[in-house]
Write an enzyme that holds these catalytic residues in place. Structure first.
Site, PDB file in Angstrom:
ATOM      1  N   ARG A  41     -19.360  26.000  98.628  1.00  0.00           N
ATOM      2  CA  ARG A  41     -19.272  24.879  98.462  1.00  0.00           C
ATOM      3  C   ARG A  41     -18.263  23.424  97.946  1.00  0.00           C
ATOM      4  O   ARG A  41     -17.620  22.583  98.085  1.00  0.00           O
ATOM      5  CB  ARG A  41     -20.780  23.961  97.558  1.00  0.00           C
ATOM      6  CG  ARG A  41     -22.228  23.910  98.189  1.00  0.00           C
ATOM      7  CD  ARG A  41     -23.308  23.941  97.469  1.00  0.00           C
ATOM      8  NE  ARG A  41     -23.731  24.313  96.189  1.00  0.00           N
ATOM      9  CZ  ARG A  41     -23.658  25.910  96.050  1.00  0.00           C
ATOM     10  NH1 ARG A  41     -24.913  26.972  97.110  1.00  0.00           N
ATOM     11  NH2 ARG A  41     -23.946  26.273  94.784  1.00  0.00           N
ATOM     12  N   ARG A 101     -26.231  40.355  77.434  1.00  0.00           N
ATOM     13  CA  ARG A 101     -26.478  40.536  75.716  1.00  0.00           C
ATOM     14  C   ARG A 101     -26.772  41.023  74.673  1.00  0.00           C
ATOM     15  O   ARG A 101     -26.242  41.356  74.018  1.00  0.00           O
ATOM     16  CB  ARG A 101     -26.675  38.561  75.148  1.00  0.00           C
ATOM     17  CG  ARG A 101     -25.874  37.296  75.642  1.00  0.00           C
ATOM     18  CD  ARG A 101     -27.016  35.712  75.481  1.00  0.00           C
ATOM     19  NE  ARG A 101     -26.185  34.919  76.173  1.00  0.00           N
ATOM     20  CZ  ARG A 101     -27.358  33.672  75.833  1.00  0.00           C
ATOM     21  NH1 ARG A 101     -27.993  33.750  76.062  1.00  0.00           N
ATOM     22  NH2 ARG A 101     -25.918  32.865  76.867  1.00  0.00           N
ATOM     23  N   CYS A 130     -27.225  29.357  73.481  1.00  0.00           N
ATOM     24  CA  CYS A 130     -26.309  28.143  72.550  1.00  0.00           C
ATOM     25  C   CYS A 130     -27.071  27.934  71.301  1.00  0.00           C
ATOM     26  O   CYS A 130     -26.370  27.532  70.410  1.00  0.00           O
ATOM     27  CB  CYS A 130     -26.513  26.731  73.529  1.00  0.00           C
ATOM     28  SG  CYS A 130     -27.924  27.196  74.708  1.00  0.00           S
ATOM     29  N   SER A 160     -27.769  18.913  78.918  1.00  0.00           N
ATOM     30  CA  SER A 160     -27.073  19.315  79.450  1.00  0.00           C
ATOM     31  C   SER A 160     -26.649  21.134  79.240  1.00  0.00           C
ATOM     32  O   SER A 160     -26.123  21.779  79.871  1.00  0.00           O
ATOM     33  CB  SER A 160     -25.307  19.052  79.453  1.00  0.00           C
ATOM     34  OG  SER A 160     -25.255  18.765  77.497  1.00  0.00           O
ATOM     35  N   GLY A 161     -28.062  21.298  78.045  1.00  0.00           N
ATOM     36  CA  GLY A 161     -27.974  22.881  78.614  1.00  0.00           C
ATOM     37  C   GLY A 161     -28.485  23.039  79.513  1.00  0.00           C
ATOM     38  O   GLY A 161     -28.317  24.419  79.343  1.00  0.00           O
ATOM     39  N   LYS A 214     -34.528  34.237  72.112  1.00  0.00           N
ATOM     40  CA  LYS A 214     -33.418  34.875  71.642  1.00  0.00           C
ATOM     41  C   LYS A 214     -32.873  34.295  70.244  1.00  0.00           C
ATOM     42  O   LYS A 214     -32.093  35.734  69.901  1.00  0.00           O
ATOM     43  CB  LYS A 214     -32.191  33.638  72.860  1.00  0.00           C
ATOM     44  CG  LYS A 214     -32.662  34.209  74.457  1.00  0.00           C
ATOM     45  CD  LYS A 214     -32.328  33.040  75.434  1.00  0.00           C
ATOM     46  CE  LYS A 214     -32.189  33.669  76.641  1.00  0.00           C
ATOM     47  NZ  LYS A 214     -31.972  32.868  76.604  1.00  0.00           N
ATOM     48  N   ARG A 236     -37.019  20.669  74.868  1.00  0.00           N
ATOM     49  CA  ARG A 236     -36.112  19.255  76.082  1.00  0.00           C
ATOM     50  C   ARG A 236     -36.150  18.313  75.146  1.00  0.00           C
ATOM     51  O   ARG A 236     -37.667  17.568  75.232  1.00  0.00           O
ATOM     52  CB  ARG A 236     -36.090  20.005  76.726  1.00  0.00           C
ATOM     53  CG  ARG A 236     -34.977  19.624  77.694  1.00  0.00           C
ATOM     54  CD  ARG A 236     -33.493  19.618  77.822  1.00  0.00           C
ATOM     55  NE  ARG A 236     -33.564  21.291  77.972  1.00  0.00           N
ATOM     56  CZ  ARG A 236     -32.988  22.348  78.103  1.00  0.00           C
ATOM     57  NH1 ARG A 236     -31.741  21.763  77.825  1.00  0.00           N
ATOM     58  NH2 ARG A 236     -33.041  23.730  78.644  1.00  0.00           N
ATOM     59  N   HIS A 243     -27.170  20.699  70.453  1.00  0.00           N
ATOM     60  CA  HIS A 243     -28.353  20.576  70.304  1.00  0.00           C
ATOM     61  C   HIS A 243     -28.479  20.278  68.860  1.00  0.00           C
ATOM     62  O   HIS A 243     -27.699  20.763  68.148  1.00  0.00           O
ATOM     63  CB  HIS A 243     -28.050  21.691  70.984  1.00  0.00           C
ATOM     64  CG  HIS A 243     -28.926  21.934  71.994  1.00  0.00           C
ATOM     65  ND1 HIS A 243     -28.943  21.660  73.299  1.00  0.00           N
ATOM     66  CD2 HIS A 243     -28.581  23.158  72.332  1.00  0.00           C
ATOM     67  CE1 HIS A 243     -29.072  22.068  73.895  1.00  0.00           C
ATOM     68  NE2 HIS A 243     -29.082  23.910  73.753  1.00  0.00           N
TER      69      HIS A 243
HETATM   70  N1  LIG Z   1     -25.508  24.199  79.815  1.00  0.00           N
HETATM   71  C1  LIG Z   1     -25.270  24.785  78.504  1.00  0.00           C
HETATM   72  O1  LIG Z   1     -24.997  24.345  77.796  1.00  0.00           O
HETATM   73  C2  LIG Z   1     -24.794  26.716  78.382  1.00  0.00           C
HETATM   74  C3  LIG Z   1     -24.778  26.747  77.228  1.00  0.00           C
HETATM   75  C4  LIG Z   1     -24.462  28.348  77.268  1.00  0.00           C
HETATM   76  C5  LIG Z   1     -24.922  28.849  78.316  1.00  0.00           C
HETATM   77  N2  LIG Z   1     -24.901  28.292  79.193  1.00  0.00           N
HETATM   78  C6  LIG Z   1     -24.761  29.082  80.108  1.00  0.00           C
HETATM   79  O2  LIG Z   1     -23.770  29.236  81.404  1.00  0.00           O
HETATM   80  C7  LIG Z   1     -24.104  29.360  82.915  1.00  0.00           C
HETATM   81  C8  LIG Z   1     -23.329  27.772  83.957  1.00  0.00           C
HETATM   82  O3  LIG Z   1     -24.186  26.783  82.819  1.00  0.00           O
HETATM   83  P1  LIG Z   1     -23.927  25.451  83.681  1.00  0.00           P
HETATM   84  O4  LIG Z   1     -25.154  24.446  81.953  1.00  0.00           O
HETATM   85  O5  LIG Z   1     -22.601  25.053  83.283  1.00  0.00           O
HETATM   86  O6  LIG Z   1     -24.707  25.100  84.925  1.00  0.00           O
HETATM   87  P2  LIG Z   1     -23.941  24.420  86.337  1.00  0.00           P
HETATM   88  O7  LIG Z   1     -23.868  23.067  85.838  1.00  0.00           O
HETATM   89  O8  LIG Z   1     -25.342  24.107  87.361  1.00  0.00           O
HETATM   90  O9  LIG Z   1     -23.260  24.608  86.570  1.00  0.00           O
HETATM   91  C9  LIG Z   1     -22.740  26.111  87.177  1.00  0.00           C
HETATM   92  C10 LIG Z   1     -22.077  26.343  88.794  1.00  0.00           C
HETATM   93  O10 LIG Z   1     -22.269  27.604  88.659  1.00  0.00           O
HETATM   94  C11 LIG Z   1     -20.956  27.538  90.104  1.00  0.00           C
HETATM   95  N3  LIG Z   1     -22.159  28.583  91.341  1.00  0.00           N
HETATM   96  C12 LIG Z   1     -23.503  28.261  91.618  1.00  0.00           C
HETATM   97  N4  LIG Z   1     -23.918  29.247  92.682  1.00  0.00           N
HETATM   98  C13 LIG Z   1     -22.475  29.817  92.944  1.00  0.00           C
HETATM   99  C14 LIG Z   1     -21.495  31.169  93.258  1.00  0.00           C
HETATM  100  N5  LIG Z   1     -23.344  31.266  94.284  1.00  0.00           N
HETATM  101  N6  LIG Z   1     -20.977  30.914  93.775  1.00  0.00           N
HETATM  102  C15 LIG Z   1     -20.684  30.731  92.206  1.00  0.00           C
HETATM  103  N7  LIG Z   1     -19.789  29.765  91.699  1.00  0.00           N
HETATM  104  C16 LIG Z   1     -21.719  29.264  91.573  1.00  0.00           C
HETATM  105  C17 LIG Z   1     -21.497  26.056  90.117  1.00  0.00           C
HETATM  106  O11 LIG Z   1     -20.660  25.933  91.053  1.00  0.00           O
HETATM  107  P3  LIG Z   1     -20.778  24.305  92.309  1.00  0.00           P
HETATM  108  O12 LIG Z   1     -20.580  24.140  91.514  1.00  0.00           O
HETATM  109  O13 LIG Z   1     -19.596  24.760  93.576  1.00  0.00           O
HETATM  110  O14 LIG Z   1     -22.650  25.036  93.149  1.00  0.00           O
HETATM  111  C18 LIG Z   1     -21.061  25.565  88.899  1.00  0.00           C
HETATM  112  O15 LIG Z   1     -20.057  25.963  89.326  1.00  0.00           O
HETATM  113  C19 LIG Z   1     -25.660  29.779  82.411  1.00  0.00           C
HETATM  114  O16 LIG Z   1     -25.486  30.990  83.156  1.00  0.00           O
HETATM  115  C20 LIG Z   1     -26.062  29.171  81.255  1.00  0.00           C
HETATM  116  O17 LIG Z   1     -27.020  30.380  81.064  1.00  0.00           O
HETATM  117  C21 LIG Z   1     -24.926  26.949  79.246  1.00  0.00           C
END
Ligand SMILES: NC(=O)c1ccc[n+]([C@@H]2O[C@H](COP(=O)([O-])OP(=O)(O)OC[C@H]3O[C@@H](n4cnc5c(N)ncnc54)[C@H](OP(=O)(O)O)[C@@H]3O)[C@@H](O)[C@H]2O)c1
Length: 342
Positions: A41, A101, A130, A160-161, A214, A236, A243
């Site tokens: 996408r 992990r 996180c 945003s988490g 966790k 949340r 956080h």
């Molecule tokens: N948000 C936090 O604070 C946080 C903290 C620690 C860990 N994490 C972890 O980090 C990861 C991402 O979190 P996020 O908050 O950044 O999520 P997000 O904003 O929803 O972003 C998801 C990302 O994954 C990509 N993606 C989705 N489906 C895909 C596919 N089939 N192939 C390749 N790329 C794909 C999306 O690309 P598109 O834009 O093209 O859909 C986007 O770049 C998760 O595992 C989450 O648990 C997040």
């Protein structure tokens, strides 16, 4: 490891991915080449890095040829499928999801605590949860000084988490409520605007959620402390970013507020913000966008011996995700602890 590595960001368009790109830039990480990967996408979308446009390409099994370090933040399913492929192609994966992990072959690292574990990797290194990362930034220095036995904690976790769509949902719902329109919902299990949700992730048979367990599981591994116990309630809250965690910790040895302050004042990656008489304590609005976590509201726990209460806040997109991942990459290229890294 190449001293100017070819870096890939997997999930580059997401809430964490965008922060990874800006963190690499801000910390002047010696990026030889940057490859941005996301879903089909986003293919062709351009993101800025060091003043230049970099086009996003769709993630495939062939994406990892020639890449030295891949920072993964595209969800657990993508990590499970593609991290082993990337590692087999010779690149070191730093994974933000929970997929690896607790795998014994995979180091789980917060560089301020256990940077030395990085060298034990077999191609994949995991970034912690996180809320766990933010809590341990204050808890670990106290553990080193007083020996932590267990904690009781409640988190106040920003939307945003849950990713970029969760930020949009809060923004939209606030508008809907203020304008008296029906509230629409697609990310959170209930309305998040003007509400708090005592559920993050799914429930386990013991009644805790996966997110809540966790802290104990990952805390034991990161602190090398197999008997550490944590009873946590994860909540949340309608905050965009950073956080907060309220912690009551029980220690082996007696702890005073004064002794704890001395320890926390010198802890790496942590600021002590604790002037209750001036109404000064850490808050998400002040901590959002900052690398350091902050701790305050220190007080002797009135309900247990050798107990200390504290309130710790950290930008979970940074220390809980992108910053910690880039710091692990700094360990890999030998910049950690040199003044160029942490
Ligand atoms: N948000 C936090 O604070 C946080 C903290 C620690 C860990 N994490 C972890 O980090 C990861 C991402 O979190 P996020 O908050 O950044 O999520 P997000 O904003 O929803 O972003 C998801 C990302 O994954 C990509 N993606 C989705 N489906 C895909 C596919 N089939 N192939 C390749 N790329 C794909 C999306 O690309 P598109 O834009 O093209 O859909 C986007 O770049 C998760 O595992 C989450 O648990 C997040």
């Amino acid at each position: 490891m190449n001293s100017t590595p070819h870096i890939a960001v997997v999930g580059a368009t997401g809430a964490v991915g965008i922060e990874m790109i800006t963190t690499l830039e801000r910390r002047r990480f010696p990026v030889g080449k940057l490859t941005l990967l996301a879903s089909a996408r986003s293919a062709g979308k351009k993101l800025k890095f060091n003043g230049s446009d970099v086009a996003v390409t769709a993630l495939t099994k062939d994406s990892f040829a020639g890449i030295d370090i891949a920072l993964f933040s595209a969800g657990g399913g993508i990590s499970k499928e593609f991290a082993p492929i990337a590692a087999a192609a010779g690149c070191v994966v730093i994974d933000n999801s929970s997929a690896f992990r607790m795998d014994e072959q995979v180091p789980l690292v917060i560089p301020e605590i256990n940077a030395g574990d990085v060298k034990n990797h077999h191609g994949i290194i995991a970034n912690p949860n996180c809320t766990t990362a933010v809590t341990l930034m204050a808890l670990y220095p106290l553990h080193e000084a007083f020996g932590v036995k267990r904690v009781f904690a409640s988190s106040y976790q920003a939307v945003s988490g849950a990713g970029a769509k969760a930020i949009e949902e809060l923004e939209r719902q606030v508008g809907e409520v203020v304008q008296g329109r029906p509230v629409t919902r697609d990310v959170h299990p209930h309305q998040i605007a003007f509400n708090v949700l005592p559920q993050i992730d799914s429930f386990l048979p013991n009644g805790y959620t996966k997110e809540e367990m966790k802290m104990e599981d990952e805390g034991r591994k990161i602190m090398h402390h197999p008997s550490f116990r944590a009873s946590v309630t994860c909540v949340r809250v309608p905050v965009y970013r950073a956080h907060s965690v309220a912690v009551s910790a029980e220690f082996e040895r007696p702890v005073t507020v004064e002794a704890a302050r001395k320890v926390l004042k010198h802890a790496p990656g942590l600021d002590l913000v604790d002037h209750p008489e001036r109404k000064e304590y850490p808050m998400p609005l002040d901590i959002a966008g900052k690398d350091n976590c902050a701790v305050g509201r220190l007080r002797q726990d009135c309900a247990m011996d050798n107990g200390l209460c504290f309130w710790v806040v950290g930008d979970q997109l940074l220390k809980g995700a992108a910053l910690n991942a880039v710091q692990i990459a700094e360990v890999l290229v030998g910049r950690w602890g040199t003044g160029n890294g942490g």
